[in-house]
Design an enzyme around this catalytic site. Sequence first.
Site, PDB file in Angstrom:
ATOM      1  CE  LYS A   1       9.887  -6.470  -2.440  1.00  0.00           C
ATOM      2  NZ  LYS A   1       9.759  -8.110  -3.028  1.00  0.00           N
TER       3      LYS A   1
HETATM    4  C1  LIG Z   1       9.052  -7.492  -4.752  1.00  0.00           C
HETATM    5  C2  LIG Z   1      10.106  -7.630  -5.908  1.00  0.00           C
HETATM    6  C3  LIG Z   1       9.844  -6.985  -7.176  1.00  0.00           C
HETATM    7  C4  LIG Z   1       8.852  -5.950  -7.299  1.00  0.00           C
HETATM    8  O1  LIG Z   1       9.049  -4.838  -6.421  1.00  0.00           O
HETATM    9  P1  LIG Z   1       7.467  -3.857  -6.279  1.00  0.00           P
HETATM   10  O2  LIG Z   1       8.292  -2.539  -5.457  1.00  0.00           O
HETATM   11  O3  LIG Z   1       6.592  -4.602  -5.712  1.00  0.00           O
HETATM   12  O4  LIG Z   1       7.191  -3.394  -7.480  1.00  0.00           O
HETATM   13  C5  LIG Z   1      10.861  -7.279  -8.228  1.00  0.00           C
HETATM   14  N1  LIG Z   1      11.709  -8.066  -8.057  1.00  0.00           N
HETATM   15  C6  LIG Z   1      11.695  -8.889  -7.082  1.00  0.00           C
HETATM   16  C7  LIG Z   1      12.824  -9.990  -6.889  1.00  0.00           C
HETATM   17  C8  LIG Z   1      11.146  -8.714  -5.839  1.00  0.00           C
HETATM   18  O5  LIG Z   1      11.104  -9.652  -4.755  1.00  0.00           O
END
Ligand SMILES: *Cc1c(COP(=O)(O)O)cnc(C)c1O
Length: 398
Positions: A204
């Site tokens: 992210k």
């Molecule tokens: C990355 C992601 C998640 C999960 O996030 P984590 O912090 O890895 O648990 C959930 N939803 C979306 C749309 C994502 O891109």
Amino acid sequence: MVAIRTRSRIGPSAAGGSIVIPIAAPLLADEEADAARAVVLSGWVSQGPQVAAFEDEFAALVGAQHACAVANCTTALQLALAALGIGRGDEVITVSHSFIATANVIRYQGATPVFVDIEPETYNLDCARLAEAITERTRAIIAVHQMGMPCDMAALMAVARRHGIAVIEDAACAAGSQICMNGKWEAIGKPHGDIACFSFHPRKVITTGEGGMLTTSDAELDRKFRLLRQHGMSVPDIVRHGSQRVIFEEYLLVGYNYRMTDMQAAIGRKQLERLPQLIAQRRALASRYAELLGNIEGLRLPFEPAWARSNWQSYCVRLPDRLDQRAMMQSLLDQGIATRRGIMCSHREPPYAGTVSRHDLRQSEIAQDHAILLPLYAQMDSADQDRIVDAVKRELAR
Ligand SMILES: *Cc1c(COP(=O)(O)O)cnc(C)c1O
């Protein structure tokens, strides 16, 4: 600041010894390392003062009344459903076209996911198709701001409020994205639904290694998140630790251990300081992609509605139908350029075979099969971007 590593050290090195341009690269440097070091040496490493400060700073940044840090966004989404009391017999509407965690959290709670299709322009939930999916069992909608592009919250909230359905925003990718509501630009996470959930995974825009955050305007929901993330404990350990008087805690409900550590939070606070600059760089790179890749026959660039400002967590282009997605990705990788295919569709994975949807998910499937994500990270230089653009153009001209 020391030199920032922008090249992946793992993965294949391309023919001719040229280095792979990664799909993404976190921007972490001395500031984050020093902050983590200070926590390590402080004597308090689990959820404590750094987590509290990170929550306050995150809430201020997005304009939320409450922010609660957790271990990752998957746990954030699960706690959002749990705090709303969603469980067995309930239906939760969301998109199949998302990372699988979006669907999994609904299953964790024993509820049933109901998938709706996306709009091809923004890769986000098609609000015009929401009504078809609503039944008397529908308790919540999980709206995903996919790849950082804000979902049409005005349209979505109008439908949700009319039916009395709660709205959770899966803002995993959307830290720093903005949406114009009633003529005012506001950060994603204010929130515009009932609860917004963020991720700080390295894929992210800002990262704490692993990490998540829930924001809400509802003090009662925030209280529940805090109980649920820490075993249902009536008094957090940091309060007992600092107290001059003996305190006996109670365990008020069946909670979880979904805490963030103070080391992660200290890194997160430094990442928040960088966020405006990171977004400015990503937005500049995205508009440069649009400039350089515009006007190519059959290539569809991502669309940012007038009321949205994406943080460009990913840059997704839709290939002409005649091109083979995998072959093109392989050819780019052979030239040292990492890409990813379009966002996955959960309904095509074994745990979701036969999942309820009340219409076909055609646009979701097309997006998975015909789109690719191009590399984008704040510290990408224009020479790297030119290399990617040239390679993509060559593939399209074949
Ligand atoms: C990355 C992601 C998640 C999960 O996030 P984590 O912090 O890895 O648990 C959930 N939803 C979306 C749309 C994502 O891109």
